[in-house]
Design an enzyme around this catalytic site. Structure first.
Site, PDB file in Angstrom:
ATOM      1  N   CYS A  97       0.811  -1.219   0.000  1.00 31.23           N
ATOM      2  CA  CYS A  97       0.000   0.000   0.000  1.00 31.23           C
ATOM      3  C   CYS A  97       0.845   1.271   0.000  1.00 31.23           C
ATOM      4  CB  CYS A  97      -0.918   0.011   1.222  1.00 31.23           C
ATOM      5  SG  CYS A  97      -1.885  -1.495   1.412  1.00 31.23           S
ATOM      6  N   SER A 241     -11.368  -0.513   4.968  1.00 33.07           N
ATOM      7  CA  SER A 241     -11.328   0.398   3.828  1.00 33.07           C
ATOM      8  C   SER A 241     -11.910  -0.263   2.593  1.00 33.07           C
ATOM      9  CB  SER A 241      -9.892   0.844   3.566  1.00 33.07           C
ATOM     10  OG  SER A 241      -9.059  -0.272   3.286  1.00 33.07           O
ATOM     11  N   HIS A 366      -9.344   3.139  -1.419  1.00 30.53           N
ATOM     12  CA  HIS A 366      -7.993   2.603  -1.217  1.00 30.53           C
ATOM     13  C   HIS A 366      -7.545   1.738  -2.399  1.00 30.53           C
ATOM     14  CE1 HIS A 366      -4.419   1.294   0.658  1.00 30.53           C
ATOM     15  NE2 HIS A 366      -4.878   0.264   1.342  1.00 30.53           N
TER      16      HIS A 366
END
Length: 420
Positions: A97, A241, A366
């Site tokens: 991420c 998310s 996300h």
């Protein structure tokens, strides 16, 4: 060593850009990975007021395009932005991420070295072509395979372990922790409802239901239609998310060149990049993000600032527990106090240091490879007085990005300072 600044940025809308045939299950891609990358890259160059040929190098952060869209070797996709980028060096960075924060950092280092004058850093991911099982597998590949991914451990499970360690260390009851996490989620939804680029924006379910407070989220049923179902105890649906598509990009240049342009920009005043033990089992203290804290300390030291000078922060809320942990790693809350602070109404737009004015990963979305670049882009926009979404009560001068990859394994913290 040359200082480096952001002089342009673009964030595409985040969302699920597919059309699914309910009868056949066939999926139509409405906004492809390639489209998103080009949109963000060309938009950032345009925002910087440069010609594409003035870009000396491109770094593309993307987490798992091979699994998400069956495409490796993605950096050269950026040639499609403009023919003037043909023959330019292009490099793919990967750090789960934090993939596109690493793209930003590689761009910074290239300019600091003197090799490049202008660098384009892009983050992009297309996640929604896969079903939930496929997405879960792709993300699990960012965990430590021998002990985690190969054993069926998911990221909700990993962050649930952090949540349980946090709860046990500070002696919170299940009800107390649930209320704290709901307060984080509510703030994300409230801010996201004002972000025109957010996956969960003004017309989303959470906005229509006004899930803007802990009480509103706690009032949801545990089962049935509209339920806040348990995903990995103690984390529920509204603690997680979103699975999103999207891209973001920033243009970097030397600070001395940025000053000659006669308009506000954001200097990258400090960087902290710290790696943690890959397997969660190797960490002695799971109730705190020690490597994130280390990255914060490094970034603040390089920037020469104290916490009192930070005017806003975008932190990595892949799960609500991680927003609590990141808030404490930054020092905005004392250890074990972040949940109480969110419940007390801190970190809103009215606070001295708002957190996640974008809505965060919880509401903005996300698309994992795009997240780091997006955080940098949106803090940059806040600092130059062009906020996308919620505007804080005073013009910020210093902003911080806290972006983590994996279970807070790769930790990237950036201090950005407004300048003209």
């Amino acid at each position: 060593m040359s200082r480096v600044s952001i002089i342009g940025a673009c964030n595409t809308p985040f969302g699920a850009f597919i059309e699914r045939n309910r009868e056949t299950g066939a999926i139509k891609d409405l906004r492809s990975y390639y489209d998103l990358l080009v949109e963000a890259g060309s938009g950032a160059i345009r925002d910087a007021g440069l010609e594409p040929g003035e870009i000396d190098a491109v770094y593309v952060g993307s987490c798992s395009p091979g699994l998400f869209i069956n495409q490796e070797h993605v950096a050269p996709v950026a040639v499609a932005i403009d023919d003037a980028l043909r023959f330019k060096p292009m490099t793919h960075t990967e750090g789960a991420c934090a993939s596109s924060s690493l793209a930003v950092y590689e761009g910074v280092y290239a300019i600091e070295s003197g090799r490049n004058r202008h660098v384009l850093a892009i983050g992009v991911e297309k996640m929604t072509l896969l079903d939930t099982q496929g997405v879960t597998h792709a993300l699990a590949c960012c965990s430590y395979n021998p002990e985690e991914g190969a054993c069926g451990v998911t990221f909700p499970g990993l962050f649930a372990d952090l949540a349980k360690a946090y709860q046990a260390h500070y002696g919170f009851s299940e009800a107390e922790l649930r209320r704290m996490l709901a307060a984080v989620s509510g703030l994300g939804y409230k801010n996201g409802a004002e972000n025109p680029l957010a996956h969960f924006g003004a017309n989303s379910g959470p906005a229509r239901q006004k899930l803007f407070t802990a009480d509103a989220i706690l009032a949801l049923p545990d089962e049935g239609k509209g339920a806040n179902v348990m995903i990995a105890p103690p984390l529920r649906l509204h603690d997680c998310s979103l699975i999103s598509d999207g891209a973001a990009a920033v243009v970097l240049t030397r600070t001395d060149l940025a000053k000659k342009r006669g308009r506000p920009f954001a200097e990258i005043a400090g960087i902290g990049h710290s790696e943690e033990h890959f397997p969660l089992s190797r960490r002695a203290h799971k109730h705190a993000l020690e490597a994130t804290r280390d990255a914060c300390d490094k970034a603040f030291k390089e920037a020469g600032i104290s916490l009192a000078q930070v005017d806003l922060a975008e932190v990595h809320d892949c799960f609500t527990i991680n927003q609590l942990l990141c808030t404490e790693a930054l020092g905005l809350s004392e250890p074990g106090r972040a949940g109480h602070d969110y419940l007390a109404g801190r970190f809103t737009r009215e606070d001295r240091c708002p957190v996640n004015l974008s809505g965060g990963l919880k509401a903005k979305g996300h698309p994992v490879g795009a997240t780091g670049a997006s955080m940098h882009a949106l803090v940059y926009k806040q600092l130059i007085g062009q906020p996308i979404g919620v505007r804080p009560i005073k013009q910020p001068e210093v902003g911080v990005v806290v972006n983590v990859g994996g279970a807070a394994v790769t930790n990237c913290v950036t201090v950005l300072r407004r300048s003209e």
